[in-house]
Every structure is written in C-alpha cells, then in structure tokens.
Design a protein around this motif. Structure first.
Motif, PDB file in Angstrom:
ATOM      1  N   PRO A   1      43.055  28.613  29.565  1.00  0.00           N
ATOM      2  CA  PRO A   1      42.055  29.582  30.020  1.00  0.00           C
ATOM      3  C   PRO A   1      42.067  30.852  29.168  1.00  0.00           C
ATOM      4  O   PRO A   1      43.128  31.394  28.847  1.00  0.00           O
ATOM      5  N   CYS A   2      40.882  31.286  28.814  1.00  0.00           N
ATOM      6  CA  CYS A   2      40.686  32.544  28.087  1.00  0.00           C
ATOM      7  C   CYS A   2      39.725  33.395  28.912  1.00  0.00           C
ATOM      8  O   CYS A   2      38.623  32.940  29.239  1.00  0.00           O
ATOM      9  N   ALA A   3      40.142  34.604  29.256  1.00  0.00           N
ATOM     10  CA  ALA A   3      39.321  35.466  30.118  1.00  0.00           C
ATOM     11  C   ALA A   3      38.602  36.534  29.302  1.00  0.00           C
ATOM     12  O   ALA A   3      39.192  37.159  28.418  1.00  0.00           O
ATOM     13  N   PHE A   4      37.333  36.714  29.610  1.00  0.00           N
ATOM     14  CA  PHE A   4      36.550  37.811  29.061  1.00  0.00           C
ATOM     15  C   PHE A   4      36.259  38.756  30.214  1.00  0.00           C
ATOM     16  O   PHE A   4      35.718  38.343  31.250  1.00  0.00           O
ATOM     17  N   VAL A   5      36.640  40.016  30.033  1.00  0.00           N
ATOM     18  CA  VAL A   5      36.605  40.975  31.138  1.00  0.00           C
ATOM     19  C   VAL A   5      35.778  42.198  30.756  1.00  0.00           C
ATOM     20  O   VAL A   5      35.967  42.779  29.682  1.00  0.00           O
ATOM     21  N   GLU A   6      34.863  42.556  31.667  1.00  0.00           N
ATOM     22  CA  GLU A   6      34.067  43.775  31.526  1.00  0.00           C
ATOM     23  C   GLU A   6      34.605  44.777  32.548  1.00  0.00           C
ATOM     24  O   GLU A   6      34.588  44.512  33.752  1.00  0.00           O
ATOM     25  N   LEU A   7      35.115  45.889  32.058  1.00  0.00           N
ATOM     26  CA  LEU A   7      35.748  46.865  32.943  1.00  0.00           C
ATOM     27  C   LEU A   7      34.728  47.821  33.562  1.00  0.00           C
ATOM     28  O   LEU A   7      33.650  48.047  33.011  1.00  0.00           O
ATOM     29  N   LYS A   8      35.103  48.378  34.712  1.00  0.00           N
ATOM     30  CA  LYS A   8      34.290  49.414  35.330  1.00  0.00           C
ATOM     31  C   LYS A   8      34.360  50.677  34.485  1.00  0.00           C
ATOM     32  O   LYS A   8      35.362  50.936  33.807  1.00  0.00           O
ATOM     33  N   GLU A   9      33.292  51.447  34.558  1.00  0.00           N
ATOM     34  CA  GLU A   9      33.236  52.685  33.788  1.00  0.00           C
ATOM     35  C   GLU A   9      34.402  53.604  34.184  1.00  0.00           C
ATOM     36  O   GLU A   9      34.679  53.820  35.366  1.00  0.00           O
ATOM     37  N   GLY A  10      35.100  54.131  33.159  1.00  0.00           N
ATOM     38  CA  GLY A  10      36.187  55.063  33.415  1.00  0.00           C
ATOM     39  C   GLY A  10      37.523  54.417  33.712  1.00  0.00           C
ATOM     40  O   GLY A  10      38.497  55.114  34.004  1.00  0.00           O
ATOM     41  N   HIS A  11      37.606  53.086  33.666  1.00  0.00           N
ATOM     42  CA  HIS A  11      38.856  52.384  33.969  1.00  0.00           C
ATOM     43  C   HIS A  11      39.463  51.792  32.692  1.00  0.00           C
ATOM     44  O   HIS A  11      38.734  51.376  31.778  1.00  0.00           O
ATOM     45  N   GLU A  12      40.768  51.757  32.653  1.00  0.00           N
ATOM     46  CA  GLU A  12      41.484  51.135  31.539  1.00  0.00           C
ATOM     47  C   GLU A  12      42.581  50.239  32.098  1.00  0.00           C
ATOM     48  O   GLU A  12      43.205  50.556  33.119  1.00  0.00           O
TER      49      GLU A  12
END
Length: 542
Positions: free
Chosen positions: A483-494
């Motif tokens: 499995p390879c995950a592609f993640v879009e983060l919420k604005e302002g989060h790291e």
C-alpha cells in the motif's frame, strides 16, 4: 402464465396504459404547482408555469432546427437553469439528451459528439473554447452550436453564435410535447469516465428514469415542496435523476455553478435548502469550512452521499452540523444511486457515534425500484453473508441501462448471467447489507494477502491533520505490491510520513499499513472522485 382463462376485451388502451416518463412530472406540475417557484439561480427565479413554458419553447425551437425523435442533443453546461430545462425540453421534442462533462479534454469531447451523433450542442460561454476546438477536431458533421451565457457568473455572450435565450424566443409556447409511445424509448445518453480507454455511451430509457424518481422519493422520505441544491453535476447520471424528480413534488431546484463551502451554506441559509447529494469530498468541504465561510441554519438537511465510501470520521463530524447523511451507491449504468444504507433503528439507535458512523458507511440494500442487488462469487453464486467473504456486486431491475451505445459486446459482457456486473468488490453482512471493499482494480495483493484500499483510507481519514487520503498499490520486489498512501492535509496542519504510518498501525495489521506516504493535492474528477489511475502512475515511479 398468470393470464385469466378469458380476458376478452382486456386490452391495453390509451385509457389504461401510458408509457412511463419523467416528462409527465413537469406537465402535471405546470398545473398543480403553477405559481410555486421551480428554479432559482441568482436573480433568475421562475414558477412552474414559466418553467414549463421555457421547456416547451426549447422543444419547439430544437424541432425547428431539425431535431427529430431519436436525435441526440448535447450540452456542455454546469448546473444552471438551461441545463435543467434541457432535461425536459430535449425529450419533449423526442430528442435524446447527452450531458457532457465540462472537465473533459478536447479529444474526448470530440469523440463523444461523434459517437453520439449530436445534432445540436448547447454550450455555456465559459466552455466555448473547449466546444469549438472539439467541433474542429470532429471527422463527421458537427452539431449546431447554441451559446448559453451566464451573466450571473460574468460569462457574457461571445457574439459569434445564436444565444440560448434567442433560441427560446423563437420557440412556440403552444408546441405539443412529443411523449414516448413506448417507455423503452431512449431518454438520455451518458458517457462513462473512460479512464482505461474510450468512454462508453450508456443509454437510459424513460421507464428507468421515471421509476428512479419514484424510488428516490420513498428512500429519501421526501414530502411536498422540498428545496434541492444541485451539487451533483447534471452531466453525471443526469444529476442522479433529481431534476426529473422535483416537479413531481412541487420542489424547488436551486442551481449551483461552483461548489464551495460558502455557496452551500448560503443556499441553505438563504433559500432553505432541505436536500442535496454529493461525493464525500463535499462533506469534507462542509466539515473543514472556516468559521467565516459558514452560515447558521435551524433545520436538518438531508444528504445523499456517494462516489466513494465516506470515512467514518467524516460522518461522525458532519452530523453534528445539522446534516443527516445517507450513504447510497450506484453507477452511470444504473441511473445513479440504487442502494441505500436504510437506518433500521432498534439496537442501531443505541450505538455510540463511532458505531453509528461505521454502519452509515455501508452501501446497504436495494432501492424500491430495483429487483435484486447482491454479491456473488466468480460462478455467480451468492457469497456467504458473513461480513468477511468477498464477491462482486451485481444487480437487476428497471433502473439499469438499456446498454452501451454501438457496443453489443460490452453490453453482453456487462449483463452476463442476467445481472449487471458492477466491477465493485464487496462483503455482505448477515442482515444483507452490502459494504464495498474495493473496486476490483483497487484491491492490493501483498504477499498473497488482499488489502482493501477503502479500509486503509478510512483509517487514515481519522487522523486530525488529514483532509483526504487515497491508497493504491506500489510495486514491491519482495511482496509484489504494497500500500502507498497519498494524503492531502488540512490547511495549517503538518505531519510526517512516519507519524502517518505509525497512526495507521494503531488500527491496522502491519501488512495493511502504508509503506510510503506522499503528501500532495489529490487529483479529482468533476464529481469529486479521486483519480486513482493518476496516483498509480506516480506510485510506480517511487
């Protein structure tokens, strides 16, 4: 079989047998709900009397342009009044409506226009360049182009083509609608996404659309005069047939060109929107909206969500904001949604919020207009309903397409064994409720173990920093693929890759946890579906 011994004189006549068609809904509404608001878009607000008149003028004008019964009329229009009117005006002259995805490339639009044989093309001014480029690329006769400017959004007419309003003005308000003589007559032509080749033309009939409108009213527990916000694109399964349904109830269609948190909250607060449909990405927009993007409202909004199984974490959050979510499932080939996660009450009502959200993420059971929807193995045998064994979702019923246009081989393959084959892999719970495990092509097989990308995505979406997640297979020398995950983060989060992997391992077996995490904006279709084929290409290069 089933006939009485003597049925002399018991024949179908004009008095006792009329072809089922959603056109009947608007003809009735023009009388029953004549002065009630039918369509709203900015300053555009028309009653059912006016809506019917505009659709009648459109039908008349198209007939004058040479559109004959069975001819195709295509559109390149967002969710605007002209697109809603085309849903009635085109079939009212006997035509077949082909709503084209406005986000497609020039070559694909040209292919669809050629393959469908469109005689007329209605084009929003924003997409005029796309349309003219597609027409120039066509090999056969190009359709007549009619421009539909949208002054509300700042898209004025180019001056190079006849405009939609001028076309309506040329129509006869007394035009007699051409109603289908056989409910199997073609109503609409929709094209699949075509991510693995040329899109296929899916043909709908009047009967299927009519019964879809009836089944939706039952399943959505609708009452008279709902207010429906058009978030599902009308070029996607004809907006799940909701525009054809609304006149039956005297409902109001609120058109929405651009899907933003502000637009949705404003429509709810200003127009009293009671219902809308949308992909899980729309739910994320609402959950993650900034305070200044929100508006207060004091009623519950009913939402159908489909396109991908929504993460339980998302469902938990949105229902505290005044939205009641029902998971539905379907395909272009089934006119849109054909299963629903019908809430059973009883012990379900006693579950905690996480337990309720987990059940609501199921695709559920068949809508009332469908005959049978179940999960079978490769031999077309019913799988054990044990919430573990997997098979393919298959279905039969009146809201299944006629078939693929000019493609009898693909039609026969799709209907093998007397059911439509979805290509979706699912489990079935002991109560018969279906839950998607994955698309067949999205199952990850790692070291001989099957991994559901949907399961992994659901866990990742529970991380407080994650806005969206998609999981695909990455080639691996040892395990075949991982499995390879592609993640879009919420604005302002790291968050780091290691943190995401560690978070997933708190819930998942080690072999199911992603081995790589890539942070980026996820590619999406116009309906909010994540385009995994693009991500697979990236994963192969990692």
């Amino acid at each position: 079989m089933g006939w009485m011994a003597d049925e002399t004189g018991l024949e179908k006549t004009a008095a006792n047998h009329v072809a089922l068609t959603p056109l009947s809904h608007l003809r009735r509404a023009a009388q029953v709900f004549a002065d009630h608001t039918a369509v709203i878009y900015g300053s555009h607000r028309v009653s059912y009397r006016e809506y019917h008149a505009r659709c009648t003028r459109l039908a008349s004008a198209l007939a004058a342009l040479g559109v004959a019964p069975g001819d195709v009329v295509a559109t390149l229009i967002p969710n605007l009044p002209a697109q809603a009117e085309a849903h009635f005006g085109v079939p009212a002259c006997g035509g077949v409506l082909n709503t084209i995805n406005t986000r497609l490339d020039v070559d694909t639009v040209a292919y669809i226009l050629e393959h469908g044989g469109a005689k007329v093309l209605l084009v929003d001014s924003e997409f005029l360049e796309l349309a003219t480029a597609a027409l120039a690329r066509m090999q056969g006769d190009a359709p007549i182009l009619i421009e539909t400017p949208d002054l509300e959004a700042g898209f004025a007419a180019s001056g190079d083509h006849q405009t939609y309003e001028d076309l309506l003005a040329s129509g006869d308000p007394g035009f007699d609608w051409i109603m289908p003589q056989d409910e199997w007559e073609s109503l609409a032509l929709n094209y699949t996404s075509g991510t693995t080749g040329r899109p296929k033309g899916v043909v709908y009939h009047h009967r299927g659309a009519y019964l879809m409108t009836m089944g939706t009213v039952v399943s959505w527990r609708m009452v008279l005069k709902p207010v429906y916000l058009t978030i599902v694109p009308l070029f996607h399964c004809n907006g799940w047939n909701h525009t054809w349904m609304m006149p039956m109830l005297g409902g109001t269609v609120v058109c929405c060109r651009n899907i933003t948190p502000e637009a949705i909250y404003d429509a709810i607060a200003d127009h009293g929107v009671t219902h809308f449909g949308g992909a899980p990405i729309v739910l994320n927009l609402l959950v993650n909206a900034k305070e200044e993007q929100r508006r207060a409202f004091d009623h519950q909004v009913e939402v159908f969500t489909a396109g991908a199984p929504p993460a339980p974490a998302t469902l938990q959050k949105i229902e505290t904001l005044g939205f009641h979510i029902t998971q539905v499932y379907g395909l272009t080939e089934t006119y849109g949604h054909v299963t629903e996660c019908l809430w059973q009450g009883g012990n379900w009502d006693n579950l905690d919020q996480a337990g309720r959200a987990a059940i609501k993420a199921r695709q559920g059971i068949a809508f009332p207009m469908m005959e049978d929807i179940t999960v079978v193995d490769e031999n077309m045998q019913q799988i054990p309903q044990n919430a573990s064994d997997q098979g393919e979702i298959v279905m039969r019923g009146n809201s299944v397409m006629k078939g693929y246009l000019k493609n009898p081989e693909a039609t026969a393959e799709a209907f093998a064994g007397g059911y439509f084959h979805s290509g979706d892999i699912a489990i079935q719970h002991p109560d018969g409720y279906i839950q998607i495990a994955d698309r067949a092509k999205d199952i990850i097989i790692s070291g001989g173990e099957n991994i559901s990308s949907v399961e992994v995505e659901g866990v990742l979406m529970g991380h407080p920093a994650v806005n969206l997640a998609a999981v695909v297979a990455k080639p691996d020398d040892k395990w075949g693929e991982v499995p390879c995950a592609f993640v879009e983060l919420k604005e302002g989060h790291e968050v780091s890759e290691a943190e995401i992997i560690a978070f997933s391992r708190e819930t998942l077996a080690g072999f199911k946890a992603p081995k790589r995490v890539v942070f980026q904006e996820l590619p999406k279709t116009s309906t909010g579906k994540i385009q995994k084929f693009e991500l697979r290409g990236i994963a192969k290069s990692l």
